[in-house]
Design an enzyme around this catalytic site. Structure first.
Site, PDB file in Angstrom:
ATOM      1  N   GLY A  10       0.877  -1.175   0.000  1.00 27.00           N
ATOM      2  CA  GLY A  10       0.000   0.000   0.000  1.00 27.00           C
ATOM      3  C   GLY A  10       0.912   1.222   0.000  1.00 27.00           C
ATOM      4  N   GLY A  12      -0.213   4.483  -0.432  1.00 25.78           N
ATOM      5  CA  GLY A  12      -1.076   5.661  -0.370  1.00 25.78           C
ATOM      6  C   GLY A  12      -0.505   6.681   0.609  1.00 25.78           C
ATOM      7  N   ARG A  83     -11.389   5.709   5.551  1.00 27.08           N
ATOM      8  CA  ARG A  83     -12.746   6.238   5.778  1.00 27.08           C
ATOM      9  C   ARG A  83     -12.966   7.571   5.089  1.00 27.08           C
ATOM     10  NH1 ARG A  83     -14.102   6.741  11.982  1.00 27.08           N
ATOM     11  NH2 ARG A  83     -11.876   6.909  12.404  1.00 27.08           N
ATOM     12  N   ASN A  96     -12.088  -4.192   2.452  1.00 31.48           N
ATOM     13  CA  ASN A  96     -10.708  -4.400   2.899  1.00 31.48           C
ATOM     14  C   ASN A  96     -10.406  -5.872   3.204  1.00 31.48           C
ATOM     15  OD1 ASN A  96     -10.039  -1.780   2.459  1.00 31.48           O
ATOM     16  ND2 ASN A  96     -10.108  -1.136   4.610  1.00 31.48           N
ATOM     17  N   THR A 120      -4.397  -1.463   8.117  1.00 29.77           N
ATOM     18  CA  THR A 120      -5.691  -1.367   7.421  1.00 29.77           C
ATOM     19  C   THR A 120      -6.857  -1.578   8.397  1.00 29.77           C
ATOM     20  OG1 THR A 120      -4.648  -2.185   5.407  1.00 29.77           O
ATOM     21  CG2 THR A 120      -7.038  -2.346   5.516  1.00 29.77           C
ATOM     22  N   ASN A 121      -7.883  -0.763   8.258  1.00 29.62           N
ATOM     23  CA  ASN A 121      -9.071  -0.828   9.117  1.00 29.62           C
ATOM     24  C   ASN A 121     -10.168  -1.704   8.515  1.00 29.62           C
ATOM     25  OD1 ASN A 121      -8.807   0.691  11.530  1.00 29.62           O
ATOM     26  ND2 ASN A 121      -8.756   2.588  10.324  1.00 29.62           N
ATOM     27  N   HIS A 176      -9.389  -1.000  18.347  1.00 33.60           N
ATOM     28  CA  HIS A 176      -9.202   0.351  17.821  1.00 33.60           C
ATOM     29  C   HIS A 176     -10.562   0.829  17.347  1.00 33.60           C
ATOM     30  CE1 HIS A 176      -7.264   3.709  15.953  1.00 33.60           C
ATOM     31  NE2 HIS A 176      -7.611   3.353  14.734  1.00 33.60           N
TER      32      HIS A 176
HETATM   33  P1  A3D Z   1      -4.884   5.461   0.932  1.00 33.27           P
HETATM   34  O1  A3D Z   1      -4.117   6.730   0.811  1.00 33.27           O
HETATM   35  O2  A3D Z   1      -6.152   5.327   0.185  1.00 33.27           O
HETATM   36  O3  A3D Z   1      -3.893   4.277   0.515  1.00 33.27           O
HETATM   37  C1  A3D Z   1      -4.327   2.967   0.369  1.00 33.27           C
HETATM   38  C2  A3D Z   1      -3.558   2.378  -0.799  1.00 33.27           C
HETATM   39  O4  A3D Z   1      -3.884   0.997  -0.896  1.00 33.27           O
HETATM   40  C3  A3D Z   1      -3.911   3.013  -2.149  1.00 33.27           C
HETATM   41  O5  A3D Z   1      -2.745   3.549  -2.750  1.00 33.27           O
HETATM   42  C4  A3D Z   1      -4.489   1.845  -2.960  1.00 33.27           C
HETATM   43  O6  A3D Z   1      -4.131   1.881  -4.335  1.00 33.27           O
HETATM   44  C5  A3D Z   1      -3.829   0.669  -2.268  1.00 33.27           C
HETATM   45  N1  A3D Z   1      -4.504  -0.606  -2.485  1.00 33.27           N
HETATM   46  C6  A3D Z   1      -5.843  -0.871  -2.608  1.00 33.27           C
HETATM   47  N2  A3D Z   1      -6.038  -2.184  -2.817  1.00 33.27           N
HETATM   48  C7  A3D Z   1      -4.806  -2.760  -2.846  1.00 33.27           C
HETATM   49  C8  A3D Z   1      -4.353  -4.085  -3.033  1.00 33.27           C
HETATM   50  N3  A3D Z   1      -5.201  -5.090  -3.250  1.00 33.27           N
HETATM   51  N4  A3D Z   1      -3.022  -4.315  -2.985  1.00 33.27           N
HETATM   52  C9  A3D Z   1      -2.143  -3.303  -2.798  1.00 33.27           C
HETATM   53  N5  A3D Z   1      -2.516  -2.024  -2.609  1.00 33.27           N
HETATM   54  C10 A3D Z   1      -3.833  -1.763  -2.642  1.00 33.27           C
HETATM   55  O7  A3D Z   1      -5.194   5.146   2.473  1.00 33.27           O
HETATM   56  P2  A3D Z   1      -4.303   5.486   3.770  1.00 33.27           P
HETATM   57  O8  A3D Z   1      -2.885   5.189   3.474  1.00 33.27           O
HETATM   58  O9  A3D Z   1      -4.683   6.824   4.277  1.00 33.27           O
HETATM   59  O10 A3D Z   1      -4.917   4.425   4.800  1.00 33.27           O
HETATM   60  C11 A3D Z   1      -4.693   3.043   4.611  1.00 33.27           C
HETATM   61  C12 A3D Z   1      -5.517   2.215   5.598  1.00 33.27           C
HETATM   62  O11 A3D Z   1      -5.092   2.502   6.926  1.00 33.27           O
HETATM   63  C13 A3D Z   1      -7.023   2.471   5.580  1.00 33.27           C
HETATM   64  O12 A3D Z   1      -7.717   1.242   5.675  1.00 33.27           O
HETATM   65  C14 A3D Z   1      -7.248   3.315   6.828  1.00 33.27           C
HETATM   66  O13 A3D Z   1      -8.563   3.179   7.331  1.00 33.27           O
HETATM   67  C15 A3D Z   1      -6.240   2.709   7.746  1.00 33.27           C
HETATM   68  N6  A3D Z   1      -5.849   3.534   8.893  1.00 33.27           N
HETATM   69  C16 A3D Z   1      -5.681   2.894  10.081  1.00 33.27           C
HETATM   70  C17 A3D Z   1      -5.298   3.611  11.203  1.00 33.27           C
HETATM   71  C18 A3D Z   1      -5.114   2.897  12.499  1.00 33.27           C
HETATM   72  O14 A3D Z   1      -4.786   3.510  13.481  1.00 33.27           O
HETATM   73  C19 A3D Z   1      -5.332   1.463  12.578  1.00 33.27           C
HETATM   74  C20 A3D Z   1      -5.104   4.990  11.123  1.00 33.27           C
HETATM   75  C21 A3D Z   1      -5.285   5.613   9.897  1.00 33.27           C
HETATM   76  C22 A3D Z   1      -5.667   4.869   8.776  1.00 33.27           C
END
Ligand code: A3D
Length: 320
Positions: A10, A12, A83, A96, A120-121, A176
């Protein structure tokens, strides 16, 4: 000795920040994996080009191929969707879960010796599912949430008391989400527990209760402000703290979503607990004794996670 290899699944908002921090701290060489073509390559190149100014030695590369994570020492998983305002973490479960299946199998086939940190959430259910799909030992698969939740708590407390964040410790338990359990009697300023600070007049019980609630809602507060996506700087920093504890065998005591089998009255269940992280992964769970009220809050949190795990089993037959 070769540099450690850190695979970020990931690329992102959190994935990119993880790569930047890992490079700045020279934790190892970084592979960014993402299904979005160009994103991991672009971020890897951009960060690598900051190297001459920062002076770090780390190789960075982006990829769409799981073969490139081969032999990784650490995998940090953020693949999936975050989210949007108005959504709960649990709303992300169906989409997810499918991502965790692909990622778990990719790690199983290419980096089975890695220490895996899931972000991931909805976190506690996703780390459970990722472990099931990957088949890695339980102690090598955990989730990042408690470090972030306690960092938020520590930040709010340091502002309230006008003291350095370094001198504030905080203790959170449970899943969480809205049911997380911040334990005030184990949270301190320079060793003085919060209930004593209330008695000393540093704050009031009402203000402390409000800070606890703000901590529980910490993720939603950022989602509401950003409007597109969720928090990423502090989540990435928290996961790097865990990765560093593993890579340097620091034996840090950090709250994380760990597999608990025997401690805290749980048998074979992933939930947020204080854990010792060292070269063996999650080496120990700190089996604290809770008061009746704390136990009731913890039980409620465990029940909420159980509900999500059951929902995962209902969606994917191979998990049942
Ligand atoms: P984001 O910037 O959307 O990045 C997610 C990345 O995952 C994107 O670049 C997508 O292309 C990629 N992706 C989607 N499907 C796949 C796949 N099958 N294989 C490989 N890559 C893929 O999101 P983010 O970086 O802001 O957040 C990522 C996750 O972390 C989300 O589920 C959030 O809810 C979670 N999160 C958790 C916390 C905790 O404290 C646990 C805090 C903040 C965010």
């Amino acid at each position: 000795m070769a540099r450690p290899k850190i695979a970020l699944i990931g690329a992102g908002q959190i994935g990119g920040t993880l790569a930047h921090l890992a490079a700045l701290k020279e934790l190892g060489d970084v592979v960014l994996f993402d299904i979005a073509e160009g994103t991991p390559e672009g971020k890897a190149l951009d960060i690598a080009e900051s190297g001459p100014s920062e002076g770090f030695d780390a190789k960075l590369r982006g990829t769409q191929s799981y073969a490139d994570i081969a032999g990784a020492d650490v995998c940090i998983v953020t693949a999936g969707v975050p989210r949007k305002p108005g959504m709960s973490r649990d709303d992300l479960l169906g989409i997810n879960l499918k991502v965790m299946k692909a990622v778990g199998e990719g790690i199983r086939d290419n980096a089975p010796d890695a220490f895996v940190i899931c972000i991931t959430n909805p976190l506690d259910a996703m780390v459970w599912a990722l472990r099931e799909f990957s088949g890695l030992p339980h102690e090598k698969v955990c989730g990042m949430a408690g470090v972030l939740d306690s960092a938020r708590f520590r930040h709010f407390l340091s502002v309230e008391f006008d003291v350095s964040m370094k001198d504030v410790t905080a203790f959170v338990l449970g899943g969480h989400g809205d049911t997380m359990v911040p334990l005030t009697r184990y949270s301190t300023v320079a060793g003085i527990p919060l209930p004593d600070l209330v008695k000393m007049g540093w704050t009031t019980q009402e203000k402390l209760d409000a800070i606890v609630q703000r901590t529980r809602d910490g993720g939603a507060e950022i989602v509401g402000l950003l409007k597109t996506g969720s928090a990423f700087y502090a989540p990435a920093t928290s996961a790097i703290e865990m990765a560093e504890a593993f890579l340097k065998d620091q034996k840090r005591v950090l709250p994380c979503a760990a597999y608990v089998d025997g401690a805290l009255g749980l048998n074979g269940f992933y939930v947020g607990v204080p854990s010792v992280i060292g070269a063996g992964g999650v080496e120990r769970i700190v089996d604290i004794k809770m008061t009746k009220d704390e136990q009731a809050m913890f039980d409620k949190s465990v029940e909420a996670v159980k509900g999500l795990v059951e929902a995962c089993k209902g969606i994917d037959d191979s998990l049942a």
